[in-house]
Design an enzyme around this catalytic site. Structure first.
Site, PDB file in Angstrom:
ATOM      1  N   GLY A  33       0.880  -1.321  -0.048  1.00  0.00           N
ATOM      2  CA  GLY A  33       0.030   0.075   0.044  1.00  0.00           C
ATOM      3  C   GLY A  33       0.620   1.192   0.051  1.00  0.00           C
ATOM      4  O   GLY A  33       0.257   2.410  -0.201  1.00  0.00           O
ATOM      5  N   GLU A  82       4.446   3.910   5.951  1.00  0.00           N
ATOM      6  CA  GLU A  82       3.172   3.224   6.055  1.00  0.00           C
ATOM      7  C   GLU A  82       1.949   4.020   5.436  1.00  0.00           C
ATOM      8  O   GLU A  82       1.737   5.208   5.419  1.00  0.00           O
ATOM      9  CB  GLU A  82       2.684   2.738   7.423  1.00  0.00           C
ATOM     10  CG  GLU A  82       1.396   2.038   7.697  1.00  0.00           C
ATOM     11  CD  GLU A  82       1.413   0.686   6.945  1.00  0.00           C
ATOM     12  OE1 GLU A  82       1.742   0.623   5.756  1.00  0.00           O
ATOM     13  OE2 GLU A  82       0.917  -0.215   7.713  1.00  0.00           O
ATOM     14  N   ASP A  83       1.166   3.263   4.579  1.00  0.00           N
ATOM     15  CA  ASP A  83      -0.197   3.825   4.147  1.00  0.00           C
ATOM     16  C   ASP A  83      -1.139   4.419   5.080  1.00  0.00           C
ATOM     17  O   ASP A  83      -1.434   5.667   5.350  1.00  0.00           O
ATOM     18  CB  ASP A  83      -0.805   3.197   3.045  1.00  0.00           C
ATOM     19  CG  ASP A  83      -1.073   1.792   3.399  1.00  0.00           C
ATOM     20  OD1 ASP A  83      -0.601   1.186   4.512  1.00  0.00           O
ATOM     21  OD2 ASP A  83      -1.443   1.138   2.534  1.00  0.00           O
ATOM     22  N   ASP A 103      -4.432   1.302  11.300  1.00  0.00           N
ATOM     23  CA  ASP A 103      -5.684   1.093  11.490  1.00  0.00           C
ATOM     24  C   ASP A 103      -5.697   0.236  13.157  1.00  0.00           C
ATOM     25  O   ASP A 103      -5.623   1.229  14.040  1.00  0.00           O
ATOM     26  CB  ASP A 103      -6.154  -0.023  10.773  1.00  0.00           C
ATOM     27  CG  ASP A 103      -7.384  -0.481  10.982  1.00  0.00           C
ATOM     28  OD1 ASP A 103      -8.374  -0.330  11.645  1.00  0.00           O
ATOM     29  OD2 ASP A 103      -8.200  -0.965   9.911  1.00  0.00           O
ATOM     30  N   LYS A 146      -6.284   5.972  11.247  1.00  0.00           N
ATOM     31  CA  LYS A 146      -7.724   5.831  11.927  1.00  0.00           C
ATOM     32  C   LYS A 146      -7.615   5.678  13.175  1.00  0.00           C
ATOM     33  O   LYS A 146      -7.752   4.597  13.772  1.00  0.00           O
ATOM     34  CB  LYS A 146      -8.508   4.480  11.258  1.00  0.00           C
ATOM     35  CG  LYS A 146      -8.526   4.506   9.745  1.00  0.00           C
ATOM     36  CD  LYS A 146      -9.298   3.215   9.222  1.00  0.00           C
ATOM     37  CE  LYS A 146      -9.252   2.971   7.750  1.00  0.00           C
ATOM     38  NZ  LYS A 146      -9.757   1.762   7.388  1.00  0.00           N
ATOM     39  N   PHE A 174     -13.304   3.145   5.003  1.00  0.00           N
ATOM     40  CA  PHE A 174     -12.497   2.161   4.310  1.00  0.00           C
ATOM     41  C   PHE A 174     -12.029   2.871   2.718  1.00  0.00           C
ATOM     42  O   PHE A 174     -12.857   3.502   2.129  1.00  0.00           O
ATOM     43  CB  PHE A 174     -12.927   0.775   3.736  1.00  0.00           C
ATOM     44  CG  PHE A 174     -12.034  -0.154   3.266  1.00  0.00           C
ATOM     45  CD1 PHE A 174     -11.436  -0.885   4.391  1.00  0.00           C
ATOM     46  CD2 PHE A 174     -11.573  -0.228   1.784  1.00  0.00           C
ATOM     47  CE1 PHE A 174     -10.374  -1.911   3.886  1.00  0.00           C
ATOM     48  CE2 PHE A 174     -10.574  -1.165   1.638  1.00  0.00           C
ATOM     49  CZ  PHE A 174      -9.878  -1.736   2.595  1.00  0.00           C
ATOM     50  N   ASP A 185      -5.420  -0.520  -1.724  1.00  0.00           N
ATOM     51  CA  ASP A 185      -6.445  -1.293  -2.419  1.00  0.00           C
ATOM     52  C   ASP A 185      -7.678  -1.725  -1.512  1.00  0.00           C
ATOM     53  O   ASP A 185      -7.691  -1.676  -0.375  1.00  0.00           O
ATOM     54  CB  ASP A 185      -5.698  -2.629  -2.778  1.00  0.00           C
ATOM     55  CG  ASP A 185      -5.403  -3.408  -1.372  1.00  0.00           C
ATOM     56  OD1 ASP A 185      -4.747  -2.989  -0.542  1.00  0.00           O
ATOM     57  OD2 ASP A 185      -5.983  -4.703  -1.678  1.00  0.00           O
ATOM     58  N   ARG A 238      -5.473   0.541  -6.874  1.00  0.00           N
ATOM     59  CA  ARG A 238      -4.260   1.221  -6.339  1.00  0.00           C
ATOM     60  C   ARG A 238      -3.622   2.288  -7.300  1.00  0.00           C
ATOM     61  O   ARG A 238      -3.052   3.105  -6.934  1.00  0.00           O
ATOM     62  CB  ARG A 238      -2.993  -0.076  -6.347  1.00  0.00           C
ATOM     63  CG  ARG A 238      -3.324  -1.087  -5.219  1.00  0.00           C
ATOM     64  CD  ARG A 238      -1.928  -1.691  -5.165  1.00  0.00           C
ATOM     65  NE  ARG A 238      -2.050  -3.147  -4.446  1.00  0.00           N
ATOM     66  CZ  ARG A 238      -2.333  -3.308  -2.876  1.00  0.00           C
ATOM     67  NH1 ARG A 238      -2.015  -2.335  -2.396  1.00  0.00           N
ATOM     68  NH2 ARG A 238      -2.273  -4.461  -2.644  1.00  0.00           N
TER      69      ARG A 238
END
Ligand code: IMP
Ligand code: MG
Length: 180
Positions: A43, A98-99, A102, A130, A151, A158, A164
């Protein structure tokens, strides 16, 4: 994918300005110290590639792949390394790219594992967070933007491997067929 709607969250311009801002903070903090950027596949690849263009210090890049999401939107909680880094990090300054954060489990796992190799420092740069979904104590040292419990896809991120390639970031909502 059918049954879902893509709703705009961040435009190319907004992403570019967030990424540039992050790079400026990083450059300010590290100066000319050499940085090892560890990009979490898949990601974060687009985020890394944009971020790195703004960094002025000497950098090395490596990649790690951590599988935590099986398929779909739910995390399995169990984390596996499916591709490890190849760069020695002992005594080095490491920045994890990192994307999205969570539950925080992916980053906690990677941070703990990197610590075994005795780097000089390990910090985290995440594009999105998040925060409300956090299950373990992990914070980004450099954070692009906090988002709600939605989301998201696009800009490298993705949904079941799709989307993506979108240059913008969207959030997915199910289409309620009864109301359409
Ligand atoms: P964590 O271990 O629960 O923090 O999960 C983080 C990983 O889950 C990220 O690296 C993403 O790959 C994935 N993820 C979390 N939220 C989303 C999302 O909204 N869209 C796509 N992937 C997500
Ligand atoms: Mg990921």
């Amino acid at each position: 994918m059918e049954g879902y709607r893509l709703n705009p969250l961040l435009s190319r311009k907004q992403i570019a300005s967030i990424v540039k801002g992050l790079a400026e903070q990083i450059s300010k903090d590290y100066g000319q110290r050499e940085l090892i950027l560890i990009c979490i596949l898949r990601g974060a690849f687009m985020f890394l590639s944009d971020l790195i263009r703004h960094l002025k210090m000497p950098v090395q890049v490596d990649f790690v792949r951590l599988a935590s999401y099986g398929t779909g939107m739910k995390t399995s909680g169990r984390i596996e390394i499916t591709k490890d880094i190849e760069t020695p990090v002992e005594g080095r300054d490491v920045l994890i790219i990192e994307d999205i954060i969570d539950s925080g489990r992916t980053l906690q796992f990677l941070k703990d594992r990197l610590a075994l190799s005795k780097p000089n420092s390990v910090k985290i740069c995440a594009l999105l967070d998040k925060k409300a979904r956090r299950e373990v104590e992990v914070e980004a040292d450099y954070l692009g933007k906090e988002i709600d419990d939605i989301f998201v896809v696009g800009y490298g991120i993705d949904f079941n491997e799709a989307y993506r390639n979108l240059p913008e970031i969207y959030y997915i909502t199910p289409i309620d067929r009864q109301r359409e």
